[in-house]
Design a protein around this motif. Structure first.
Motif, PDB file in Angstrom:
ATOM      1  N   THR A  73      33.649  28.086  36.504  1.00  0.00           N
ATOM      2  CA  THR A  73      34.014  29.313  36.181  1.00  0.00           C
ATOM      3  C   THR A  73      32.973  30.454  36.032  1.00  0.00           C
ATOM      4  O   THR A  73      33.118  31.496  36.588  1.00  0.00           O
ATOM      5  N   VAL A  74      31.709  30.167  35.847  1.00  0.00           N
ATOM      6  CA  VAL A  74      30.667  31.100  35.657  1.00  0.00           C
ATOM      7  C   VAL A  74      30.232  31.516  37.119  1.00  0.00           C
ATOM      8  O   VAL A  74      29.844  32.736  37.230  1.00  0.00           O
ATOM      9  N   GLN A  75      30.692  31.068  38.055  1.00  0.00           N
ATOM     10  CA  GLN A  75      30.260  31.152  39.322  1.00  0.00           C
ATOM     11  C   GLN A  75      31.307  32.462  39.924  1.00  0.00           C
ATOM     12  O   GLN A  75      31.132  33.238  40.918  1.00  0.00           O
ATOM     13  N   ASN A  76      32.624  32.467  39.172  1.00  0.00           N
ATOM     14  CA  ASN A  76      33.256  33.502  39.540  1.00  0.00           C
ATOM     15  C   ASN A  76      33.223  34.677  38.854  1.00  0.00           C
ATOM     16  O   ASN A  76      34.151  35.745  38.737  1.00  0.00           O
ATOM     17  N   GLN A  77      32.249  34.782  37.836  1.00  0.00           N
ATOM     18  CA  GLN A  77      31.947  36.081  37.141  1.00  0.00           C
ATOM     19  C   GLN A  77      31.151  36.971  37.775  1.00  0.00           C
ATOM     20  O   GLN A  77      30.108  36.602  38.630  1.00  0.00           O
ATOM     21  N   PRO A  78      31.469  38.354  37.442  1.00  0.00           N
ATOM     22  CA  PRO A  78      32.136  38.902  36.378  1.00  0.00           C
ATOM     23  C   PRO A  78      33.668  39.194  36.775  1.00  0.00           C
ATOM     24  O   PRO A  78      34.457  39.707  36.152  1.00  0.00           O
ATOM     25  N   TYR A  79      33.740  38.459  37.816  1.00  0.00           N
ATOM     26  CA  TYR A  79      35.183  39.087  38.748  1.00  0.00           C
ATOM     27  C   TYR A  79      36.380  38.551  37.971  1.00  0.00           C
ATOM     28  O   TYR A  79      37.467  39.327  37.711  1.00  0.00           O
ATOM     29  N   LEU A  80      36.239  37.282  37.539  1.00  0.00           N
ATOM     30  CA  LEU A  80      37.433  36.759  37.081  1.00  0.00           C
ATOM     31  C   LEU A  80      37.625  37.433  35.663  1.00  0.00           C
ATOM     32  O   LEU A  80      39.086  37.593  35.333  1.00  0.00           O
ATOM     33  N   SER A  81      36.647  37.631  34.913  1.00  0.00           N
ATOM     34  CA  SER A  81      36.917  38.247  33.712  1.00  0.00           C
ATOM     35  C   SER A  81      37.655  39.682  33.704  1.00  0.00           C
ATOM     36  O   SER A  81      38.264  40.275  33.093  1.00  0.00           O
ATOM     37  N   SER A  82      37.026  40.488  34.776  1.00  0.00           N
ATOM     38  CA  SER A  82      37.361  41.640  35.038  1.00  0.00           C
ATOM     39  C   SER A  82      38.924  41.707  35.758  1.00  0.00           C
ATOM     40  O   SER A  82      39.795  42.501  35.182  1.00  0.00           O
ATOM     41  N   ALA A  83      39.250  40.615  36.457  1.00  0.00           N
ATOM     42  CA  ALA A  83      40.826  40.533  36.827  1.00  0.00           C
ATOM     43  C   ALA A  83      41.531  40.455  35.613  1.00  0.00           C
ATOM     44  O   ALA A  83      42.752  40.992  35.608  1.00  0.00           O
ATOM     45  N   LEU A  84      41.373  39.491  34.911  1.00  0.00           N
ATOM     46  CA  LEU A  84      41.967  39.196  33.582  1.00  0.00           C
ATOM     47  C   LEU A  84      42.411  40.404  32.677  1.00  0.00           C
ATOM     48  O   LEU A  84      43.292  40.708  32.070  1.00  0.00           O
ATOM     49  N   ARG A  85      41.080  41.316  32.677  1.00  0.00           N
ATOM     50  CA  ARG A  85      41.116  42.516  31.918  1.00  0.00           C
ATOM     51  C   ARG A  85      42.466  43.490  32.708  1.00  0.00           C
ATOM     52  O   ARG A  85      43.041  44.368  32.000  1.00  0.00           O
ATOM     53  N   VAL A  86      42.349  43.492  33.854  1.00  0.00           N
ATOM     54  CA  VAL A  86      43.302  44.384  34.753  1.00  0.00           C
ATOM     55  C   VAL A  86      44.606  43.916  34.340  1.00  0.00           C
ATOM     56  O   VAL A  86      45.604  44.814  33.931  1.00  0.00           O
ATOM     57  N   MET A  87      45.063  42.503  34.180  1.00  0.00           N
ATOM     58  CA  MET A  87      46.291  42.083  33.531  1.00  0.00           C
ATOM     59  C   MET A  87      46.611  42.755  32.199  1.00  0.00           C
ATOM     60  O   MET A  87      47.687  43.146  31.891  1.00  0.00           O
TER      61      MET A  87
END
Length: 216
Positions: A73-87
């Motif tokens: 999961t850390v490899q996909n940060q900060p994009y994943l957390s940002s995407a979840l914030r969009v939702m």
């Protein structure tokens, strides 16, 4: 928050159909890697359910996170957390328009399906429905799934090929089991030899979900 920590902030959200506050329910359509909000809105036209408002957020660079959903999961940060914030911002903004989560459905394909499923697992409550087309919960094999809260009977549709090059069958099955444990009513359909695409049967199932009494 600094832009480099929230790369999807400020991206456009396209709309199709009636205003959310005037619609029977609102569907959030989440596109896959390399696609766009405009592209996934074509699914709204194919579903042809007219009393539903459709919202389609767009990822920065047309990808919600850079690596496989099976990567650490850390490899996909900060994009994943940002995407979840969009939702989360979308759900919150709908609430400000008077649209409760029980009138919100998530429909995602591929990377968008993974993001949708991960969001509802992390923000468990009653939704109008969740559709994961060729997707699964995010994280490498062995990721702990100690998700908290209840989905309270939320209908979930999971459709995927048994030979999808991007989505292992085992992850679809694991995702179905996790969501069932969280109180979802899961319709899991595996299509032999289909590949990474959306079938007519899946479109019919999603259309039925959009028009069912559980969406009201």
């Amino acid at each position: 928050m600094a832009p480099h920590l929230d790369p999807h902030a400020g991206q456009p959200v396209l709309r199709y159909g009636p205003l959310p506050r005037e619609a029977r329910l609102t569907a959030i359509l989440v596109h896959g890697r390399g696609d766009s909000a405009e592209g996934i809105l074509g699914l709204a036209e194919a579903l042809d359910v007219r009393d539903v408002a459709y919202l389609a957020p767009e990822a920065a660079g047309r990808t919600w996170y850079p690596y496989s959903f099976l990567a650490p999961t850390v490899q996909n940060q900060p994009y994943l957390s940002s995407a979840l914030r969009v939702m989360n911002r979308l759900v919150d903004s709908l609430g400000e328009e008077g649209v409760r989560p029980e009138r919100v459905m998530f429909i995602g394909f591929s990377q968008g399906a993974c993001l949708s499923l991960e969001y509802v697992a992390r923000h468990a409550r009653k939704y109008a429905g969740v559709v994961g087309l060729s997707g699964g919960l995010i994280g490498p094999p062995g990721t702990p799934r100690a998700c908290h809260g209840s989905l309270d009977g939320t209908p979930v549709f999971l459709g995927c090929s048994d030979i999808d090059a991007h989505i292992p069958l085992e992850r679809v099955q694991e995702s179905a089991e996790v969501l069932r444990r969280m109180g979802a009513v899961v319709d899991e359909r595996i299509y032999p030899g289909m590949g990474h695409s959306i079938s007519a049967d899946e479109l019919a199932a999603v259309s039925a979900l959009l028009t069912s009494d559980t969406s009201r």
